[in-house]
Design an enzyme around this catalytic site. Structure first.
Site, PDB file in Angstrom:
ATOM      1  N   TRP A 160     140.545  34.406 -37.341  1.00 40.65           N
ATOM      2  CA  TRP A 160     140.894  35.431 -36.349  1.00 40.65           C
ATOM      3  C   TRP A 160     141.998  36.320 -36.920  1.00 40.65           C
ATOM      4  CZ3 TRP A 160     139.403  30.502 -34.857  1.00 40.65           C
ATOM      5  CH2 TRP A 160     138.261  30.461 -34.045  1.00 40.65           C
ATOM      6  N   HIS A 184     140.654  36.931 -29.210  1.00 41.49           N
ATOM      7  CA  HIS A 184     139.448  36.552 -28.478  1.00 41.49           C
ATOM      8  C   HIS A 184     139.825  36.309 -27.018  1.00 41.49           C
ATOM      9  CE1 HIS A 184     140.210  32.089 -29.998  1.00 41.49           C
ATOM     10  NE2 HIS A 184     141.300  32.698 -29.627  1.00 41.49           N
ATOM     11  N   ARG A 210     141.348  42.725 -33.570  1.00 47.14           N
ATOM     12  CA  ARG A 210     141.471  41.983 -34.836  1.00 47.14           C
ATOM     13  C   ARG A 210     141.843  42.933 -35.954  1.00 47.14           C
ATOM     14  NH1 ARG A 210     136.530  37.499 -34.540  1.00 47.14           N
ATOM     15  NH2 ARG A 210     137.073  36.831 -32.433  1.00 47.14           N
ATOM     16  N   GLN A 224     135.003  40.922 -25.398  1.00 51.15           N
ATOM     17  CA  GLN A 224     134.304  39.638 -25.371  1.00 51.15           C
ATOM     18  C   GLN A 224     134.132  39.219 -23.913  1.00 51.15           C
ATOM     19  OE1 GLN A 224     136.273  36.547 -27.652  1.00 51.15           O
ATOM     20  NE2 GLN A 224     135.321  37.224 -29.564  1.00 51.15           N
ATOM     21  N   VAL A 267     135.943  23.256 -29.874  1.00 49.72           N
ATOM     22  CA  VAL A 267     134.737  22.626 -29.307  1.00 49.72           C
ATOM     23  C   VAL A 267     134.245  21.498 -30.217  1.00 49.72           C
ATOM     24  CG1 VAL A 267     133.829  24.554 -27.933  1.00 49.72           C
ATOM     25  CG2 VAL A 267     133.317  24.445 -30.370  1.00 49.72           C
ATOM     26  N   ALA A 321     132.008  25.666 -23.163  1.00 49.21           N
ATOM     27  CA  ALA A 321     132.573  27.025 -23.181  1.00 49.21           C
ATOM     28  C   ALA A 321     131.741  27.869 -24.141  1.00 49.21           C
ATOM     29  CB  ALA A 321     134.023  27.004 -23.633  1.00 49.21           C
TER      30      ALA A 321
END
Ligand code: YSA
Length: 353
Positions: A160, A184, A210, A224, A267, A321
């Site tokens: 990122w 994000h 970014r 997003q 995740v 998510a």
């Protein structure tokens, strides 16, 4: 034979010139020139009179010469006045209101294509029971990274490319937290979970930034839409079912969906979701770089460390998510070839939507 007196000639000339001027259309440059040549031109009537003065006795010549010059000035002035009147009349005509004319069509404003697709995505999820929430674009690194299992110096932070906000040393909090433009919408996961206990089912649209070179599919500012579900008994099957349904609503029932393993520190397991290419129906083309598939989002089961960081009981709760780029989704839907059109403010592009 006696020559007519020049003053008689001048009187006649004056009458003729003024009556011709009265009916002269001074908006017609050709007509004006014709009048000028006839009365004031080098071979015009006034010059002819002036030329004839030489034959007169000196006294009479002076008198007639003065009268001829005064007539010349008078005619030029009258022509100028007539011209001014014509211009004023034209201007008045242009300004006057003709109520019999059809009205001018108002240009209709419309929502920006990013806003349109974001609203469409959100309402698809709203209909599936998700609540829309929004959060700050200027964010603490705690939410953008730390709570998402990306501690300081973790190599995953490089993914990122971050735009940091300068903070004077004196204004830094004691824990050294830094401020950034969120990279994000995932920081809203921590913010939402800190505020409420499960069940959680939210959708988060928002702008992200970014430090990235732009190209046809990358902007340094883009949107997003994040999704987060946490409850008892949430499984990977729920993630797949929800995202299949989303793809069906946005892209239609005929699109096929594919999940592949991917890595995001927040995740476990992580996946990316693709749809079969609308340009070639999955056969392979320039748009999908011959793969037949187009990736539309990252997703996964929320990492237990993320749930634990906000104090959730990880033995009781699980969640999933996902995060997607609405501009990329609009590009797929409408066949837009360059993401930079979205923020270039070119009406030729914007008015197509
Ligand atoms: C993954 C798992 C989750 O459980 C939750 C969220 C996510 C997504 C993760 N936060 C993320 O940002 N992944 S990403 O870097 O791959 O970006 C997600 C989507 O944002 C991309 O698929 C793309 O559609 C869009 N995106 C990313 N960088 C972009 C961009 N769109 C335009 N310009 C860029 N520079």
């Amino acid at each position: 034979m006696t020559e007519p007196l020049p003053t008689t000639d001048l009187k006649q000339l004056s009458e003729d010139a003024l009556s011709a001027l009265q009916v002269l259309d001074t908006s017609d440059p050709g007509a004006v020139e014709k009048w000028r040549v006839e009365f004031l031109g080098r071979n015009g009537r006034l010059t002819t009179v002036l030329r004839g003065l030489g034959a007169l006795p000196a006294e009479q010549r002076r008198e007639a010469g003065a009268a001829a010059n005064s007539l010349k000035e008078q005619l030029e002035q009258r022509l100028e006045e007539k011209r001014t009147q014509t211009l004023a009349a034209q201007a008045a005509r242009a300004e006057s209101l003709d109520i019999s004319l059809p009205g001018r069509r108002m240009r209709r404003g419309r929502l920006h294509p990013s806003t349109q697709i974001i609203r469409e995505i959100c309402s698809a999820f709203n209909e599936m029971g998700f609540q829309t929430v929004e959060g700050p674009e200027v964010e603490w690194e705690r939410y953008n990274f730390d709570l998402l299992n990306i501690p300081r110096d973790h190599p995953a932070r490089d993914k990122w490319d971050t735009i940091w906000i300068e903070q004077p040393e004196s204004r830094r909090p004691p824990d050294g937290q830094r401020i950034l433009l969120r990279t994000h919408t995932s920081p809203m996961q921590g913010r939402v979970m800190e505020r409420q206990q499960p069940p959680v089912r939210v959708i988060v649209p928002g702008k992200c930034y970014r430090f990235e070179a732009t190209d046809a599919t990358h902007e340094w500012q883009f949107h997003q839409v994040e999704g987060l579900v946490v409850d008892e008994g949430v499984t990977f099957a729920d993630l797949k079912g929800t995202l299949y349904e989303f793809a069906r609503r946005i892209f239609g029932a005929n699109r096929r969906v594919r999940f592949r393993c991917d890595f995001f520190p927040f995740v476990e397991p992580g996946v990316d979701m693709s749809i079969d290419c609308f340009g070639c129906d999955g056969k392979g083309c320039r748009i999908c770089k011959n793969s037949g598939w187009i990736e539309i989002m990252g997703a996964g089961m929320v990492h237990p460390k993320v749930l634990a960081a906000v104090g959730y009981d990880t033995a009781r709760y699980t969640g999933f998510a996902f995060g997607m780029g609405p501009e990329r989704i609009a590009m797929l839907r409408y066949g837009i070839e360059d993401i930079r059109h979205f923020f270039s403010n070119d009406l030729r592009f914007l008015s197509q939507f």
